[in-house]
Design a protein around this motif. Structure first.
Motif, PDB file in Angstrom:
ATOM      1  N   SER A 157       0.824  -1.205   0.000  1.00 16.52           N
ATOM      2  CA  SER A 157       0.000   0.000   0.000  1.00 16.52           C
ATOM      3  C   SER A 157       0.860   1.257   0.000  1.00 16.52           C
ATOM      4  CB  SER A 157      -0.933  -0.004   1.216  1.00 16.52           C
ATOM      5  OG  SER A 157      -0.201  -0.268   2.395  1.00 16.52           O
ATOM      6  N   GLU A 159       2.654   4.920   0.752  1.00 19.65           N
ATOM      7  CA  GLU A 159       3.226   5.528   1.961  1.00 19.65           C
ATOM      8  C   GLU A 159       2.171   6.363   2.658  1.00 19.65           C
ATOM      9  OE1 GLU A 159       7.019   8.393   3.169  1.00 19.65           O
ATOM     10  OE2 GLU A 159       6.614   7.889   1.084  1.00 19.65           O
ATOM     11  N   SER A 160       2.142   6.262   3.982  1.00 16.80           N
ATOM     12  CA  SER A 160       1.203   7.053   4.775  1.00 16.80           C
ATOM     13  C   SER A 160       1.915   7.467   6.049  1.00 16.80           C
ATOM     14  CB  SER A 160      -0.059   6.234   5.067  1.00 16.80           C
ATOM     15  OG  SER A 160       0.253   5.070   5.801  1.00 16.80           O
ATOM     16  N   SER A 161       1.221   7.464   7.152  1.00 14.08           N
ATOM     17  CA  SER A 161       1.865   7.656   8.447  1.00 14.08           C
ATOM     18  C   SER A 161       1.853   6.320   9.175  1.00 14.08           C
ATOM     19  CB  SER A 161       1.151   8.734   9.268  1.00 14.08           C
ATOM     20  OG  SER A 161      -0.206   8.407   9.434  1.00 14.08           O
ATOM     21  N   TYR A 162       2.674   6.211  10.207  1.00 15.25           N
ATOM     22  CA  TYR A 162       2.749   4.949  10.931  1.00 15.25           C
ATOM     23  C   TYR A 162       2.724   5.204  12.428  1.00 15.25           C
ATOM     24  CZ  TYR A 162       7.769   6.139  11.173  1.00 15.25           C
ATOM     25  OH  TYR A 162       8.968   6.775  11.380  1.00 15.25           O
ATOM     26  N   LYS A 163       2.338   4.179  13.159  1.00 18.66           N
ATOM     27  CA  LYS A 163       2.320   4.227  14.624  1.00 18.66           C
ATOM     28  C   LYS A 163       3.281   3.172  15.140  1.00 18.66           C
ATOM     29  CE  LYS A 163      -1.192   2.471  16.885  1.00 18.66           C
ATOM     30  NZ  LYS A 163      -2.532   2.268  17.479  1.00 18.66           N
ATOM     31  N   VAL A 174       1.452  -3.146   7.694  1.00 23.43           N
ATOM     32  CA  VAL A 174       2.235  -1.929   7.569  1.00 23.43           C
ATOM     33  C   VAL A 174       2.662  -1.811   6.107  1.00 23.43           C
ATOM     34  CG1 VAL A 174       4.415  -3.095   8.188  1.00 23.43           C
ATOM     35  CG2 VAL A 174       4.209  -0.608   8.461  1.00 23.43           C
ATOM     36  N   SER A 175       2.597  -0.613   5.571  1.00 24.74           N
ATOM     37  CA  SER A 175       3.093  -0.370   4.224  1.00 24.74           C
ATOM     38  C   SER A 175       4.600  -0.583   4.181  1.00 24.74           C
ATOM     39  CB  SER A 175       2.769   1.063   3.797  1.00 24.74           C
ATOM     40  OG  SER A 175       3.559   1.459   2.694  1.00 24.74           O
ATOM     41  N   TYR A 177       6.597   0.981   2.492  1.00 25.14           N
ATOM     42  CA  TYR A 177       7.224   2.300   2.459  1.00 25.14           C
ATOM     43  C   TYR A 177       7.332   2.893   3.865  1.00 25.14           C
ATOM     44  CZ  TYR A 177       5.980   1.709  -2.442  1.00 25.14           C
ATOM     45  OH  TYR A 177       5.843   1.209  -3.722  1.00 25.14           O
ATOM     46  N   ASP A 178       6.296   2.715   4.665  1.00 23.88           N
ATOM     47  CA  ASP A 178       6.334   3.193   6.051  1.00 23.88           C
ATOM     48  C   ASP A 178       7.371   2.420   6.855  1.00 23.88           C
ATOM     49  OD1 ASP A 178       4.274   4.926   5.384  1.00 23.88           O
ATOM     50  OD2 ASP A 178       2.712   3.606   6.168  1.00 23.88           O
ATOM     51  N   SER A 201       0.745   0.854   9.819  1.00 18.64           N
ATOM     52  CA  SER A 201       0.378   2.052   9.067  1.00 18.64           C
ATOM     53  C   SER A 201      -1.003   2.527   9.529  1.00 18.64           C
ATOM     54  CB  SER A 201       0.339   1.748   7.564  1.00 18.64           C
ATOM     55  OG  SER A 201       1.640   1.456   7.084  1.00 18.64           O
TER      56      SER A 201
END
Length: 202
Positions: A157, A159-163, A174-175, A177-178, A201
């Protein structure tokens, strides 16, 4: 962080690590058995060492004169019993200690979380998880500033934000990219040193 070496750079996550580091202006070195497996646009931007992580001399040469290490070694679709990953990591840790490199982030598996202890890990992944477990034990014994990342399913998927949470399973996916971005970012985030990091992600 001005220069890192990435082991496992031709894999799905490894390529994302390299691209993330390059975007941050970090010089990147890679150790690969077959340089042609690197996409052309990557190969032109990184320092390529040809060799094998199971050969200590190759690893030692790759670790010299760098600031930190990222390890995303994997077996691709091969889920058979192996010690290649843990033996490779032991070479990397030994070379780091010999060259006074202190910081390493390592991509392992969410199946190492207590939630998957006993028979809860899917049978198909148990052999590979055992080698990941040997990798984690080697990290803990190394006295280095390690970041042990236990990702769940690694998705393609965007790139987004991650925790991120310490010692906590964070979610189901999780992506790539993340994940690659965190493996690089965490090298300069001391709050993650010597911790298990769950990531998802969001």
């Amino acid at each position: 962080m001005d220069k890192i070496v990435v082991f496992g750079s031709t894999g799905m996550t490894g390529l994302c690590v390299v691209e993330s580091a390059l975007k941050k202006g970090i010089q990147v070195r890679v150790l690969v058995r077959d340089p042609t497996r690197l996409p052309d646009h990557i190969r032109q931007q990184v320092e390529v060492f040809q060799g094998n992580t199971l050969n200590y001399d190759d690893v030692l040469k790759a670790v010299k004169d760098i600031k930190a290490v990222v390890c995303t070694l994997g077996t691709g679709t091969n889920l058979q019993p192996t010690t290649d990953l843990s033996n490779s990591l032991k070479n990397i840790l030994k070379a780091m200690q010999e060259t006074n490199v202190e910081i390493i982030s390592v991509c392992l598996s969410a199946f190492l979380f207590p939630e998957y202890s006993g028979d809860k890990t899917p049978q198909i992944f148990r052999d590979l998880t055992e080698d990941h477990r040997r990798m984690y034990e080697a990290l803990k014994e190394s006295n280095l500033k390690y970041i042990a990342v236990f990702p769940p399913h690694i998705a393609g998927s965007p790139e987004s934000s991650y925790k991120v949470g310490h010692d906590q399973y964070q979610g189901r996916a999780v992506s790539k990219y993340d994940l690659g971005r965190f493996l690089v970012d965490s090298l300069e985030q001391p709050e993650h040193y010597c911790h298990v990091c769950g990531i998802v992600s969001v």
